[in-house]
Design an enzyme around this catalytic site. Structure first.
Site, PDB file in Angstrom:
ATOM      1  N   THR A  80      -6.814  -8.150  -6.117  1.00 32.39           N
ATOM      2  CA  THR A  80      -5.497  -7.740  -5.616  1.00 32.39           C
ATOM      3  C   THR A  80      -5.374  -7.920  -4.106  1.00 32.39           C
ATOM      4  O   THR A  80      -4.332  -7.578  -3.541  1.00 32.39           O
ATOM      5  CB  THR A  80      -5.285  -6.238  -5.906  1.00 32.39           C
ATOM      6  OG1 THR A  80      -6.486  -5.557  -5.525  1.00 32.39           O
ATOM      7  CG2 THR A  80      -4.963  -5.969  -7.357  1.00 32.39           C
ATOM      8  N   SER A  81      -6.426  -8.436  -3.468  1.00 31.72           N
ATOM      9  CA  SER A  81      -6.510  -8.408  -2.008  1.00 31.72           C
ATOM     10  C   SER A  81      -5.337  -9.102  -1.302  1.00 31.72           C
ATOM     11  O   SER A  81      -5.085 -10.302  -1.502  1.00 31.72           O
ATOM     12  CB  SER A  81      -7.820  -9.066  -1.568  1.00 31.72           C
ATOM     13  OG  SER A  81      -7.806  -9.298  -0.173  1.00 31.72           O
ATOM     14  N   ASN A  82      -4.683  -8.344  -0.434  1.00 30.27           N
ATOM     15  CA  ASN A  82      -3.625  -8.924   0.393  1.00 30.27           C
ATOM     16  C   ASN A  82      -4.232  -9.871   1.426  1.00 30.27           C
ATOM     17  O   ASN A  82      -3.665 -10.911   1.740  1.00 30.27           O
ATOM     18  CB  ASN A  82      -2.861  -7.808   1.112  1.00 30.27           C
ATOM     19  CG  ASN A  82      -2.219  -6.861   0.137  1.00 30.27           C
ATOM     20  OD1 ASN A  82      -1.455  -7.282  -0.731  1.00 30.27           O
ATOM     21  ND2 ASN A  82      -2.526  -5.579   0.245  1.00 30.27           N
TER      22      ASN A  82
END
Ligand SMILES: Cc1ncc(COP(=O)(O)O)c(C=O)c1O
Length: 321
Positions: A80-82
């Site tokens: 999910t890393s932005n």
């Protein structure tokens, strides 16, 4: 040369859209019946890769990458890393190859960020958990070098003295100094940059409260202190001249990283309904729950202006089909 002159001479690729707007949250303030005026800095609108705080940090890294002849970037995070998504987007924009070491997200499903990582052309390398990310980055760097490429490793969240300069620069966008800034904190670069920037630009009276998305307050505060200390060295500033009280609140992490709490869900809904502004469930909703907690406890009653720094991340609300 002063530390501020040195800072201004450090190269930065301008890839986002600045200054990001500051909006007053008058309807929220009326709803809460609080005394301080409430403002929000829209770093969710920085632009590339669906925006957020990582764009600012990566502008320093990518300038260095292009300037020093790197042809590949490697970084890591959760699916999910932005940070990973924005790195993939900006690498594509800059013509660099991008490799990501990703561990599974807490929520399950196929996160929208992962879909975008692939769309932006990043090469995905799976690791089973958080502990596997750094070794995988080192292994990848070795493998790529052996294959004749020039990879640049960007540590988790770009939360290094170089990445944190993005938030030193961000402080220069503030026209007036709020009494308090509240924001989400995790790998510490945003908070370190804000603190160093406030000191460097002479906003002596502003307090910064970082609300933790995951780790214990003491751990994050130590990381922030270390980054600020290294910024001082890099800018030739006297030791401790850019340090100030490091306030980290870890009471709003809820059941854990990426897992919503009753307070974060209320925060998300309340801001959306009073101001039409959407937070993200992993970082900013928990930070906003922290802001609401401080306002409701009366902890900010004596303050004139409180600024919530929206660091983006809303794609975590969505999964790919
Ligand atoms: C949306 C969002 N907000 C806040 C943070 C926290 O920033 P930092 O890692 O610089 O502490 C992150 C990244 O970790 C993020 O993606």
């Amino acid at each position: 040369m002063t530390p501020l002159d040195r800072f201004r001479r450090i190269g930065r690729l301008v890839l986002g859209h600045y200054p990001t707007p500051v909006q007053e949250m008058a309807r929220l303030r009326a709803h809460l019946r609080t005394r301080p005026r409430l403002w929000i800095k829209r770093d969710d609108w920085t632009g590339p890769g669906f925006g957020g705080n990582k764009v600012r940090k990566l502008e320093y890294y990518l300038w260095k990458a292009l300037r020093q002849g790197y042809d590949t970037v490697i970084t890591c995070g959760a699916e999910t890393s932005n940070h990973c998504r924005v790195t993939a987007a900006l690498a594509a924009q800059c013509g660099l190859e991008c490799h990501l070491a990703l561990n599974p997200a807490a929520q399950g499903g196929r996160p929208a960020s992962l879909l975008l990582d692939e769309l932006y052309g990043a090469v995905i390398h799976r690791v089973p958990g958080r502990d596997g990310r750094a070794p995988e980055m080192a292994r990848l760097a070795g493998e790529l070098r052996a294959a004749g490429r020039r990879p640049m490793e960007i540590p988790l969240g770009a939360s290094t003295p170089l990445g944190a300069l993005g938030f030193v620069h961000a402080v220069s966008e503030l026209k007036t100094a709020p009494a308090v800034i509240v924001h989400s904190t995790s790998s510490g670069g945003t908070q370190a940059g804000l603190l160093a920037g406030l000191a460097l630009f002479g906003f002596a009276g502003t307090r910064v409260v970082g609300v933790s998305a995951d780790d214990p307050a003491a751990e994050i505060a130590e990381t922030v202190r270390g980054i600020v200390a290294r910024i001082e060295v890099d800018l030739g500033a006297p030791a401790c001249s850019l340090q100030r009280e490091i306030l980290v609140d870890d009471r709003f992490t809820g059941p854990g990283y990426g897992v919503p709490s009753a307070e974060s869900e209320e925060a998300l809904r309340l801001l959306a309904r009073t101001e039409g502004i959407v937070l993200d469930p992993v970082y900013t909703a928990k930070a906003f729950a922290g802001l609401l907690g401080l306002l409701r406890d009366g902890g900010l009653e004596g303050e004139s202006d409180v600024l919530f720094w929206h660091t983006g991340g809303q794609l975590a609300l969505f999964s790919a089909a």
